[in-house]
Design a protein around this motif. Sequence first.
Motif, PDB file in Angstrom:
ATOM      1  N   ASN A 293       4.186  -7.131   4.827  1.00  0.00           N
ATOM      2  CA  ASN A 293       2.923  -6.195   4.972  1.00  0.00           C
ATOM      3  C   ASN A 293       3.507  -5.399   3.055  1.00  0.00           C
ATOM      4  O   ASN A 293       4.485  -5.063   3.537  1.00  0.00           O
ATOM      5  CB  ASN A 293       3.134  -5.727   5.930  1.00  0.00           C
ATOM      6  N   GLY A 294       2.250  -4.903   3.937  1.00  0.00           N
ATOM      7  CA  GLY A 294       2.789  -4.203   2.268  1.00  0.00           C
ATOM      8  C   GLY A 294       3.120  -4.222   0.864  1.00  0.00           C
ATOM      9  O   GLY A 294       3.021  -3.503  -0.214  1.00  0.00           O
TER      10      GLY A 294
ATOM     11  N   GLY B 175       1.403  -5.541  -1.081  1.00  0.00           N
ATOM     12  CA  GLY B 175       0.326  -5.438  -2.039  1.00  0.00           C
ATOM     13  C   GLY B 175      -1.262  -6.478  -2.436  1.00  0.00           C
ATOM     14  O   GLY B 175      -1.868  -6.724  -3.222  1.00  0.00           O
TER      15      GLY B 175
ATOM     16  N   THR C 220      -4.123  -7.475   0.318  1.00  0.00           N
ATOM     17  CA  THR C 220      -4.476  -6.736   0.101  1.00  0.00           C
ATOM     18  C   THR C 220      -5.420  -6.019  -0.610  1.00  0.00           C
ATOM     19  O   THR C 220      -6.315  -6.545  -0.919  1.00  0.00           O
ATOM     20  CB  THR C 220      -5.323  -6.176   1.585  1.00  0.00           C
ATOM     21  N   THR C 221      -4.926  -5.164  -1.644  1.00  0.00           N
ATOM     22  CA  THR C 221      -5.067  -4.933  -2.265  1.00  0.00           C
ATOM     23  C   THR C 221      -5.567  -5.549  -3.785  1.00  0.00           C
ATOM     24  O   THR C 221      -7.064  -5.079  -4.127  1.00  0.00           O
ATOM     25  CB  THR C 221      -3.605  -4.098  -2.686  1.00  0.00           C
TER      26      THR C 221
END
Length: 244
Positions: free
Chosen positions: A49-50, A52, A54-55
């Motif tokens: 998670n985090g 990137g 999804t970005t």
Amino acid sequence: ADSDSVVNVDDLKKTYHSYTWRGRKHVQAVRGVSLQAQRGEVFGLLGPNGAGKTTLIKMLLGVIRPSAGRATVLGQSIGSPVARSRVGYLPESLRVDRHHTARSALRYYGRLSRMDAQSIARRSDELLELVGLRGRDREPVVRFSKGMYQRLGLAQALLHNPDLLVLDEPTDGLDPVGRNEVRRVIERLRDAGKTIFLNSHILQEVELVCSRVAIMAAGQLKAIGAIDQLADQGQHRVTIDVLQ
Ligand code: ATP
């Protein structure tokens, strides 16, 4: 890049700017990522998670604009109407209005993508069967388990018969049974030759369904290749380190 690459990402970057009481804040969510996914492959983007992920997906879908770099989807620049209409998307958390049944939800999305009533009905029959919801299609979705919900999401993403399916953490938050059921649908789609871009932070899921994988952490790719290749190169260690 050759004409068979369905997703073609070239040095893509995204910096978010936000304002807090302390002043301007910058988050470099994606720091120059390049990758290609070919027609008919299930390409996995693996990372915590985090990282990137999804970005990156949102840039591919044209939902947010890159800060720098280039990318095409199905040979079209990202965000163009053609690219959008040929991509199916299962977001991280799908929202279906609580008064819907599986069938009425599909009808609603079919109308949104301007399909005619007959094709909506025919596609819905096929897809409800594929995702194992045929017998439950007239129940309100509020009675659905999270896994059933995700399988409805898969049917919805496939309704307009997209050339590329983008799945963001499709089994996140599911129990093992729900996870297996969703995975089985993805395997069926893979076997039918669908091109899939799959975001996940679950190593096992990616190992089971993906032909190739990119490992992402802190906005950058750490490794890319076939999963057994990565294991041979000792990159498996990278995977495990990244995920811990
Ligand atoms: P997850 O599985 O949690 O979605 P991820 O790998 O998909 O993780 P992103 O959601 O792309 O990661 O987030 C990457 C970084 O960008 C994180 O540090 C996140 O806090 C930040 N970020 C994401 N969206 C925004 C936004 N709209 N504004 C500011 N920062 C953001």
